[in-house]
Scaffold this motif. Structure first.
Motif, PDB file in Angstrom:
ATOM      1  N   UNK A  43       0.556   7.535   6.057  1.00  0.00           N
ATOM      2  CA  UNK A  43       1.194   7.796   4.855  1.00  0.00           C
ATOM      3  C   UNK A  43       2.331   8.878   5.578  1.00  0.00           C
ATOM      4  N   UNK A  44       2.286   9.331   6.761  1.00  0.00           N
ATOM      5  CA  UNK A  44       3.187  10.189   7.222  1.00  0.00           C
ATOM      6  C   UNK A  44       4.436   9.295   7.396  1.00  0.00           C
ATOM      7  N   UNK A  65       0.899  -1.233   0.022  1.00  0.00           N
ATOM      8  CA  UNK A  65      -0.103   0.151   0.044  1.00  0.00           C
ATOM      9  C   UNK A  65       0.965   1.327   0.019  1.00  0.00           C
ATOM     10  N   UNK A  66       2.015   1.163   0.786  1.00  0.00           N
ATOM     11  CA  UNK A  66       2.597   2.268   1.024  1.00  0.00           C
ATOM     12  C   UNK A  66       3.501   2.615  -0.273  1.00  0.00           C
ATOM     13  N   UNK A  67       3.945   1.385  -0.797  1.00  0.00           N
ATOM     14  CA  UNK A  67       4.634   1.625  -2.014  1.00  0.00           C
ATOM     15  C   UNK A  67       3.810   2.256  -3.135  1.00  0.00           C
ATOM     16  N   UNK A  68       2.791   1.934  -3.246  1.00  0.00           N
ATOM     17  CA  UNK A  68       1.890   2.380  -4.264  1.00  0.00           C
ATOM     18  C   UNK A  68       1.881   3.937  -3.982  1.00  0.00           C
ATOM     19  N   UNK A  69       1.864   4.418  -2.859  1.00  0.00           N
ATOM     20  CA  UNK A  69       1.615   5.826  -2.497  1.00  0.00           C
ATOM     21  C   UNK A  69       2.976   6.414  -2.503  1.00  0.00           C
ATOM     22  N   UNK A  70       4.006   5.821  -2.824  1.00  0.00           N
ATOM     23  CA  UNK A  70       5.359   6.301  -2.742  1.00  0.00           C
ATOM     24  C   UNK A  70       5.779   6.743  -1.392  1.00  0.00           C
ATOM     25  N   UNK A  71       5.655   6.090  -0.483  1.00  0.00           N
ATOM     26  CA  UNK A  71       6.082   6.410   0.850  1.00  0.00           C
ATOM     27  C   UNK A  71       6.970   5.527   1.368  1.00  0.00           C
ATOM     28  N   UNK A  72       8.070   6.122   2.037  1.00  0.00           N
ATOM     29  CA  UNK A  72       8.801   5.123   2.587  1.00  0.00           C
ATOM     30  C   UNK A  72       8.350   4.340   3.815  1.00  0.00           C
ATOM     31  N   UNK A  73       8.471   3.123   3.621  1.00  0.00           N
ATOM     32  CA  UNK A  73       7.764   2.224   4.622  1.00  0.00           C
ATOM     33  C   UNK A  73       8.862   2.213   5.939  1.00  0.00           C
ATOM     34  N   UNK A  93      11.081   0.139   6.469  1.00  0.00           N
ATOM     35  CA  UNK A  93      11.632  -1.238   6.674  1.00  0.00           C
ATOM     36  C   UNK A  93      13.104  -1.162   6.024  1.00  0.00           C
ATOM     37  N   UNK A  94      13.820  -1.816   6.810  1.00  0.00           N
ATOM     38  CA  UNK A  94      15.358  -1.813   6.250  1.00  0.00           C
ATOM     39  C   UNK A  94      15.651  -2.528   5.000  1.00  0.00           C
ATOM     40  N   UNK A  95      14.936  -3.750   4.828  1.00  0.00           N
ATOM     41  CA  UNK A  95      14.915  -4.324   3.453  1.00  0.00           C
ATOM     42  C   UNK A  95      14.210  -3.569   2.408  1.00  0.00           C
ATOM     43  N   UNK A  96      14.660  -3.974   1.037  1.00  0.00           N
ATOM     44  CA  UNK A  96      14.082  -3.113   0.024  1.00  0.00           C
ATOM     45  C   UNK A  96      12.766  -3.703  -0.374  1.00  0.00           C
ATOM     46  N   UNK A  97      12.057  -2.874  -1.530  1.00  0.00           N
ATOM     47  CA  UNK A  97      10.915  -3.257  -1.819  1.00  0.00           C
ATOM     48  C   UNK A  97      11.080  -4.587  -2.706  1.00  0.00           C
TER      49      UNK A  97
END
Lengths: 271, 347
Positions: B262-263, A216-224, A226-230
């Motif tokens: 989203x924050x 979900x976050x990746x779709x919105x281009x928000x940094x999650x 988490x240390x490991x990459x997408x």
């Protein structure tokens, strides 16, 4: 504290606030600036909240010079502590207050997260309610985003409203670079190396929730965070259930494969 | 066995009453005297024989077979058994009763290590886990520090079975997570002395404890009501992480407003404390059977809501419940029987 109260003639040399924050059990508090305390705007509404408001304020700002019996003094002293706490909740969300609390956070003055997988991440004090005398102070870990009880009973007695429900979240809004990296590392209950079915099923479900969130976050281009990459996320998706290939599960795990026979095996093992 | 030493307290009970050793159970001498239970430990512990004698309070002189060594280098070759008895006998006469102090401290350390490793096995045996359950009921293991777990009782566990890797931790059955014991005195206790298995095995052996209870309440079992007796994946549904799920997940708020996902500083770890609202979702096997079972045409309906599943599952549920009632009538849960048998065969 009684020592101080008795030496009323030297009020202006021994600062009440200094004494307060350095006394045992008050390690979570930072010192409120004189300027902040003397600006009446910052104290709006507190006069109805605190008994003997004016005397208490005088005591906190070291201008107390009332002659009264010990009992009265004790009451005022208590009010002063209460007042200090309530102003504290407001002060720590100001720029200067945040900076002071940040220093304490970096020094681990509030303790470390008891959760093993958080690897002693420093905690922040917080309240579960902004209303005084409602709930005692709790500690927030920014790494696992959960709330813990203070270890020591003298901290457990502090009012949570002296820190408030917003402070720790505002801190990370003000200093986003301090948000700790998140980790999916976790404890998995095992018996002789085998995962336990009930717990493993819950872990699988939770992992799915986590991956849904990350997608979900990746779709919105928000940094999650988490240390490991997408890319790992996609991999994880493929072998969600094979996090550690070396381990088996206690009961045969359902993997969505074709099997009427597996079903009979499952019921067989229960019966 | 001979207890001629005249000490009022055995080594085991004095070890268990030391500060920081509150989590330990007293391993029965029977268990230690059975060589089978000690299989493999000889190669893991220096001065094995002396350590074992110390644990059992056996006077070395009373025993024909014992070894009385004092060189430190013996630590390295404990596995070697080619020492001739005559030589030893001579030396013993030489040394008489007294062991030099440094030797004693080495043996003491070995005895503690050996006891810990035996303890790891003992608490997974029937007698040991029973003793641990008594300690659990008496709140010997502390409570979960997590606020939403409501001070539920924890269990001591290790994160490794190999000594020297990590200290003892506390496993909370309510949130299925592990915590560092609050008191620093436990940070000298090796986690391997409890082992990875004990925590989960305890829950399988005693499935009926109500895990949602705080330490202030006396220990109680789940009630006999139908709702409490529902089983999922081999556990009572009510006991699957009662500290997790809706209402027990912290929601960050600023002035009453939730912080958005989203924050940058938004919530990212809520999954760790989540639980499906309908716990039956976790019963993957049954769900699969219902999705793919005979007579069910909706084969590819994988993404259906849990509500729909629940509706269609109703008859199956009743059948299972009946089954469980029968089992409960016999002897607790099937897991309990399995676990107990497993433990027994170990003895």
């Amino acid at each position: 504290m009684d020592d101080f109260v008795s030496e009323s003639d030297s009020d202006y040399t021994s600062y009440w606030r200094d004494w307060f924050i350095s006394s045992r059990g008050n390690e979570y508090f930072c010192e409120i600036d004189e300027d902040y305390l003397t600006d009446r705007f910052n104290l709006t509404g507190l006069n109805t909240e605190v008994q003997y408001y004016q005397y208490a304020l005088d005591l906190v700002t070291d201008v107390f010079d009332l002659d009264c019996d010990d009992e009265m003094r004790e009451t005022i002293e208590k009010s002063a502590r209460n007042l200090y706490g309530l102003v504290h909740a407001r002060y720590i969300v100001t720029t200067r207050g945040l900076a002071k609390m940040l220093e304490k956070y970096k020094k681990c003055d509030f303790g470390k997260c008891p959760r093993v997988m958080c690897h002693s991440h420093p905690l922040l004090p917080m309240g579960l309610s902004d209303i005084p005398h409602h709930k005692p102070v709790k500690l927030y870990c920014a790494r696992c985003e959960d709330v813990y009880n203070p270890k020591s009973t003298r901290h457990a007695a502090i009012d949570g409203a002296f820190f408030g429900t917003s402070f720790h979240n505002i801190l990370f809004q003000a200093y986003p670079q301090l948000v700790p990296p998140k980790s999916s590392e976790r404890y998995i209950p095992r018996v002789y190396g085998f995962k336990v079915h009930a717990a493993a099923a819950l872990v699988r479900w939770q992992n799915k929730e986590r991956n849904d969130m990350r997608r979900r976050l990746r779709k919105m281009e928000v940094d999650s965070g988490f240390k490991d990459t997408d890319e790992d996320l996609d991999l994880e998706e493929e072998d969600e259930e094979e996090e550690d290939e070396n381990d088996n599960t206690a009961m045969v795990e359902y993997r969505g494969g074709p099997s009427a026979s597996m079903e009979s095996h499952m019921t067989g093992s229960v019966a | 066995m001979s207890t001629s030493s005249g000490t009022p307290e055995s080594w085991i009970s004095s070890f268990c009453s030391l500060l920081g050793h509150e989590y330990f159970a007293e391993v029965s001498e029977e268990f230690i005297e059975d060589d089978f239970n000690l299989t493999g430990l000889q190669s893991q512990v220096a001065m094995y024989k002396e350590a074992l004698e110390m644990i059992l309070d056996v006077e070395p002189e009373d025993d024909e077979d014992d070894e009385d060594e004092e060189e430190e280098e013996d630590e390295e070759d404990i596995s070697g058994d080619g020492r001739d008895l005559a030589h030893r006998g001579e030396r013993r006469r030489h040394n008489g009763h007294s062991r030099i102090a440094s030797d004693l401290s080495v043996i003491e350390a070995s005895a503690e290590m050996l006891y810990g490793l035996i303890h790891q096995r003992f608490i997974c045996s029937r007698a040991g886990i029973q003793q641990m359950s008594e300690k659990y009921e008496l709140n010997h293991f502390g409570v979960c520090p997590r606020t939403n777990c409501n001070q539920t009782r924890t269990l001591p566990v290790g994160l490794s079975d190999i000594p020297g890797e990590d200290t003892v931790k506390l496993f909370c059955p309510s949130c299925l997570d592990v915590y560092v014991p609050p008191n620093s005195r436990f940070q000298t206790v090796d986690g391997a002395f409890f082992g990875r298995t004990f925590g989960a095995l305890f829950l399988m052996t005693f499935p009926e404890y109500d895990l949602s209870k705080s330490h202030a309440d006396p220990v109680s079992n789940l009630s006999r009501t139908l709702e409490d007796q529902i089983m999922i994946n081999g556990m009572y549904a009510r006991n699957i992480a009662p500290g997790l799920g809706k209402g027990k997940v912290y929601e960050p708020k600023i002035y009453g407003f939730r912080v958005s996902e989203m924050a940058k500083s938004g919530p990212r770890m809520q999954w760790l404390r989540k639980k499906p609202e309908d716990i039956h979702v976790l019963d993957e096997a049954r769900q699969y059977a219902e999705d793919h079972g005979a007579g069910d045409s909706e084969d590819d309906d994988q993404s259906m809501s849990s509500r729909a599943v629940a509706r269609r599952r109703a008859p199956g549920n009743a059948r299972l419940r009946q089954q469980q009632r029968q089992q409960a009538g016999q002897n607790g849960s099937p897991m309990a029987v399995e676990a107990a048998n497993g433990a027994e065969s170990e003895l």
